[in-house]
Scaffold this motif. Sequence first.
Motif, PDB file in Angstrom:
ATOM      1  N   LYS A  23       0.833  -1.200   0.000  1.00  0.00           N
ATOM      2  CA  LYS A  23       0.000   0.000   0.000  1.00  0.00           C
ATOM      3  C   LYS A  23       0.869   1.251   0.000  1.00  0.00           C
ATOM      4  O   LYS A  23       0.537   2.250  -0.646  1.00  0.00           O
ATOM      5  N   ASP A  24       1.986   1.198   0.726  1.00  0.00           N
ATOM      6  CA  ASP A  24       2.908   2.340   0.716  1.00  0.00           C
ATOM      7  C   ASP A  24       3.504   2.539  -0.671  1.00  0.00           C
ATOM      8  O   ASP A  24       3.765   3.675  -1.083  1.00  0.00           O
ATOM      9  N   GLU A  25       3.731   1.449  -1.385  1.00  0.00           N
ATOM     10  CA  GLU A  25       4.253   1.571  -2.743  1.00  0.00           C
ATOM     11  C   GLU A  25       3.242   2.282  -3.643  1.00  0.00           C
ATOM     12  O   GLU A  25       3.622   3.078  -4.507  1.00  0.00           O
ATOM     13  N   ILE A  26       1.951   1.997  -3.432  1.00  0.00           N
ATOM     14  CA  ILE A  26       0.914   2.695  -4.201  1.00  0.00           C
ATOM     15  C   ILE A  26       0.910   4.164  -3.825  1.00  0.00           C
ATOM     16  O   ILE A  26       0.843   5.040  -4.705  1.00  0.00           O
ATOM     17  N   ARG A  27       0.969   4.464  -2.521  1.00  0.00           N
ATOM     18  CA  ARG A  27       0.985   5.866  -2.077  1.00  0.00           C
ATOM     19  C   ARG A  27       2.161   6.621  -2.694  1.00  0.00           C
ATOM     20  O   ARG A  27       2.011   7.740  -3.197  1.00  0.00           O
ATOM     21  N   PHE A  53       3.974   2.386 -13.454  1.00  0.00           N
ATOM     22  CA  PHE A  53       4.134   1.474 -12.317  1.00  0.00           C
ATOM     23  C   PHE A  53       3.299   0.195 -12.422  1.00  0.00           C
ATOM     24  O   PHE A  53       3.388  -0.660 -11.547  1.00  0.00           O
ATOM     25  N   GLY A  54       2.504   0.078 -13.470  1.00  0.00           N
ATOM     26  CA  GLY A  54       1.674  -1.109 -13.606  1.00  0.00           C
ATOM     27  C   GLY A  54       0.509  -1.148 -12.630  1.00  0.00           C
ATOM     28  O   GLY A  54      -0.102  -2.203 -12.428  1.00  0.00           O
ATOM     29  N   ILE A  55       0.198  -0.028 -12.019  1.00  0.00           N
ATOM     30  CA  ILE A  55      -0.896   0.052 -11.051  1.00  0.00           C
ATOM     31  C   ILE A  55      -2.204   0.348 -11.772  1.00  0.00           C
ATOM     32  O   ILE A  55      -2.289   1.320 -12.525  1.00  0.00           O
ATOM     33  N   GLU A  56      -3.203  -0.490 -11.571  1.00  0.00           N
ATOM     34  CA  GLU A  56      -4.506  -0.276 -12.189  1.00  0.00           C
ATOM     35  C   GLU A  56      -5.370   0.615 -11.302  1.00  0.00           C
ATOM     36  O   GLU A  56      -5.246   0.598 -10.078  1.00  0.00           O
ATOM     37  N   THR A  57      -6.230   1.382 -11.928  1.00  0.00           N
ATOM     38  CA  THR A  57      -7.093   2.322 -11.208  1.00  0.00           C
ATOM     39  C   THR A  57      -8.547   2.107 -11.616  1.00  0.00           C
ATOM     40  O   THR A  57      -8.835   1.928 -12.796  1.00  0.00           O
ATOM     41  N   LYS A  58      -9.419   2.119 -10.645  1.00  0.00           N
ATOM     42  CA  LYS A  58     -10.857   2.001 -10.909  1.00  0.00           C
ATOM     43  C   LYS A  58     -11.549   3.230 -10.337  1.00  0.00           C
ATOM     44  O   LYS A  58     -11.436   3.517  -9.143  1.00  0.00           O
ATOM     45  N   ILE A  59     -12.249   3.977 -11.192  1.00  0.00           N
ATOM     46  CA  ILE A  59     -12.919   5.214 -10.787  1.00  0.00           C
ATOM     47  C   ILE A  59     -14.428   5.016 -10.878  1.00  0.00           C
ATOM     48  O   ILE A  59     -14.954   4.654 -11.928  1.00  0.00           O
ATOM     49  N   THR A  60     -15.120   5.234  -9.766  1.00  0.00           N
ATOM     50  CA  THR A  60     -16.578   5.152  -9.723  1.00  0.00           C
ATOM     51  C   THR A  60     -17.124   6.524  -9.336  1.00  0.00           C
ATOM     52  O   THR A  60     -16.351   7.419  -8.969  1.00  0.00           O
ATOM     53  N   PRO A  61     -18.438   6.726  -9.430  1.00  0.00           N
ATOM     54  CA  PRO A  61     -18.988   8.036  -9.055  1.00  0.00           C
ATOM     55  C   PRO A  61     -18.611   8.499  -7.650  1.00  0.00           C
ATOM     56  O   PRO A  61     -18.507   9.701  -7.396  1.00  0.00           O
ATOM     57  N   LYS A 118      -4.943  -0.959  -7.719  1.00  0.00           N
ATOM     58  CA  LYS A 118      -4.504  -2.353  -7.612  1.00  0.00           C
ATOM     59  C   LYS A 118      -3.025  -2.457  -7.929  1.00  0.00           C
ATOM     60  O   LYS A 118      -2.578  -2.113  -9.030  1.00  0.00           O
ATOM     61  N   HIS A 119      -2.261  -2.916  -6.950  1.00  0.00           N
ATOM     62  CA  HIS A 119      -0.833  -3.121  -7.100  1.00  0.00           C
ATOM     63  C   HIS A 119      -0.603  -4.273  -8.080  1.00  0.00           C
ATOM     64  O   HIS A 119      -1.342  -5.260  -8.065  1.00  0.00           O
ATOM     65  N   PRO A 120       0.397  -4.200  -8.948  1.00  0.00           N
ATOM     66  CA  PRO A 120       0.613  -5.261  -9.945  1.00  0.00           C
ATOM     67  C   PRO A 120       0.911  -6.634  -9.336  1.00  0.00           C
ATOM     68  O   PRO A 120       0.710  -7.661 -10.001  1.00  0.00           O
ATOM     69  N   PHE A 136      -0.561  -7.820  -6.588  1.00  0.00           N
ATOM     70  CA  PHE A 136      -1.690  -8.282  -5.776  1.00  0.00           C
ATOM     71  C   PHE A 136      -2.960  -8.281  -6.612  1.00  0.00           C
ATOM     72  O   PHE A 136      -3.086  -7.533  -7.587  1.00  0.00           O
ATOM     73  N   GLU A 137      -3.919  -9.116  -6.223  1.00  0.00           N
ATOM     74  CA  GLU A 137      -5.106  -9.315  -7.046  1.00  0.00           C
ATOM     75  C   GLU A 137      -6.271  -8.398  -6.700  1.00  0.00           C
ATOM     76  O   GLU A 137      -7.184  -8.248  -7.490  1.00  0.00           O
ATOM     77  N   ARG A 138      -6.262  -7.808  -5.533  1.00  0.00           N
ATOM     78  CA  ARG A 138      -7.424  -7.006  -5.124  1.00  0.00           C
ATOM     79  C   ARG A 138      -7.127  -5.506  -5.156  1.00  0.00           C
ATOM     80  O   ARG A 138      -5.987  -5.070  -5.008  1.00  0.00           O
ATOM     81  N   PHE A 139      -8.195  -4.761  -5.373  1.00  0.00           N
ATOM     82  CA  PHE A 139      -8.121  -3.303  -5.342  1.00  0.00           C
ATOM     83  C   PHE A 139      -8.216  -2.812  -3.898  1.00  0.00           C
ATOM     84  O   PHE A 139      -8.847  -3.459  -3.052  1.00  0.00           O
ATOM     85  N   VAL A 140      -7.609  -1.664  -3.632  1.00  0.00           N
ATOM     86  CA  VAL A 140      -7.758  -0.999  -2.344  1.00  0.00           C
ATOM     87  C   VAL A 140      -8.293   0.404  -2.602  1.00  0.00           C
ATOM     88  O   VAL A 140      -7.827   1.106  -3.507  1.00  0.00           O
ATOM     89  N   ARG A 141      -9.304   0.795  -1.853  1.00  0.00           N
ATOM     90  CA  ARG A 141      -9.881   2.128  -2.040  1.00  0.00           C
ATOM     91  C   ARG A 141      -8.942   3.211  -1.525  1.00  0.00           C
ATOM     92  O   ARG A 141      -8.204   3.009  -0.561  1.00  0.00           O
ATOM     93  N   GLY A 142      -9.053   4.368  -2.150  1.00  0.00           N
ATOM     94  CA  GLY A 142      -8.258   5.500  -1.688  1.00  0.00           C
ATOM     95  C   GLY A 142      -8.563   5.861  -0.242  1.00  0.00           C
ATOM     96  O   GLY A 142      -7.691   6.328   0.493  1.00  0.00           O
ATOM     97  N   THR A 143      -9.815   5.649   0.178  1.00  0.00           N
ATOM     98  CA  THR A 143     -10.198   5.957   1.562  1.00  0.00           C
ATOM     99  C   THR A 143      -9.424   5.109   2.560  1.00  0.00           C
ATOM    100  O   THR A 143      -9.246   5.510   3.708  1.00  0.00           O
ATOM    101  N   LYS A 144      -8.964   3.917   2.131  1.00  0.00           N
ATOM    102  CA  LYS A 144      -8.185   3.047   3.010  1.00  0.00           C
ATOM    103  C   LYS A 144      -6.713   3.457   3.062  1.00  0.00           C
ATOM    104  O   LYS A 144      -5.994   3.097   3.991  1.00  0.00           O
ATOM    105  N   LEU A 145      -6.290   4.205   2.055  1.00  0.00           N
ATOM    106  CA  LEU A 145      -4.901   4.668   2.016  1.00  0.00           C
ATOM    107  C   LEU A 145      -4.713   5.949   2.810  1.00  0.00           C
ATOM    108  O   LEU A 145      -3.633   6.229   3.315  1.00  0.00           O
ATOM    109  N   GLY A 146      -5.775   6.751   2.911  1.00  0.00           N
ATOM    110  CA  GLY A 146      -5.699   8.013   3.650  1.00  0.00           C
ATOM    111  C   GLY A 146      -6.373   9.151   2.909  1.00  0.00           C
ATOM    112  O   GLY A 146      -6.682   9.039   1.717  1.00  0.00           O
ATOM    113  N   LEU A 147      -6.611  10.243   3.612  1.00  0.00           N
ATOM    114  CA  LEU A 147      -7.305  11.398   3.050  1.00  0.00           C
ATOM    115  C   LEU A 147      -6.653  11.912   1.772  1.00  0.00           C
ATOM    116  O   LEU A 147      -7.325  12.309   0.820  1.00  0.00           O
TER     117      LEU A 147
END
Length: 265
Positions: free
Chosen positions: A168-172, A196-204, A210-212, A214-225
């Motif tokens: 997650k820190d690598e994504i940050r 970086f090979g990082i996939e992004t999913k944008i919803t309303p 998603k880190h290359p 790892f298989e699951r996405f992490v929401r921005g809210t879980k990474l921090g404000l």
Amino acid sequence: MATIQLGNTKVATKLISYAEKRAHEKGGVDCPAQYAKAQFKATRELWGKTEGIQAHHVIQSFKPGEVTAKLANEIGQDLARNIAKGHEAVVYTHTDKDHIHNHIVINAVSFENGSKYQSSKKDLYKIREQSDQLCLAKGLSIVKEPTAQIRYTLAEKALLEKGKDSWKDEIRESIDSIKGQATSLPDLAHQLKAQFGIETKITPKNISFKHPDFERFVRGTKLGLAYEKETLTNEFERQIERNQERGSARVSDAAPDEFERTGKP
């Protein structure tokens, strides 16, 4: 619900000109809005503090459809009174985005005693608290859950204690390294994937990554404000506004030379 961003400038007149030009409503605190440039300058000169930071900038954004421009401006003036006692301030309310927002410009020097206004990241939370109180008093919603620029899980904290980085820190770190170059969320997503090979999913409502490895996405809210959709969107909008402000300044600076060369404005 209102969100808060902080900034400052060494050229107060340019910031005021930009904010005033797009204002739907404007109002002054211990200073008539129409005389803000002159009065801010006079105060700084009176106390002999004309160098360095000339003004501080607070952007207060409201939830779409929750306030009128007039109410937003009134709340902005109340916020300026609470957070900058003894300092002139002027509030410009913009309606050119989906969300109504205030540009609160605070003179860096106090007209009462000449002291300099202090603003840092730690003051951001105090300003948010003041803004929340004012919004609640007007029957507006607020962000109820505490937020942090970076939000670590217990597992991440354990890794940090061992001197290791988490995925997650690598994504940050990847987001931090390119968000200053990106111009929008789709552009950020493109650059994250390309570099970086990082996939992004944008919803309303949210943005996820998603880190290359790892298989699951992490929401921005879980990474921090700092990595939430609204925060990133506001940063891109502010960056566009700063570029427009610089462009206007360059045109303004070039105008006299053009007149001298051609004899036409």
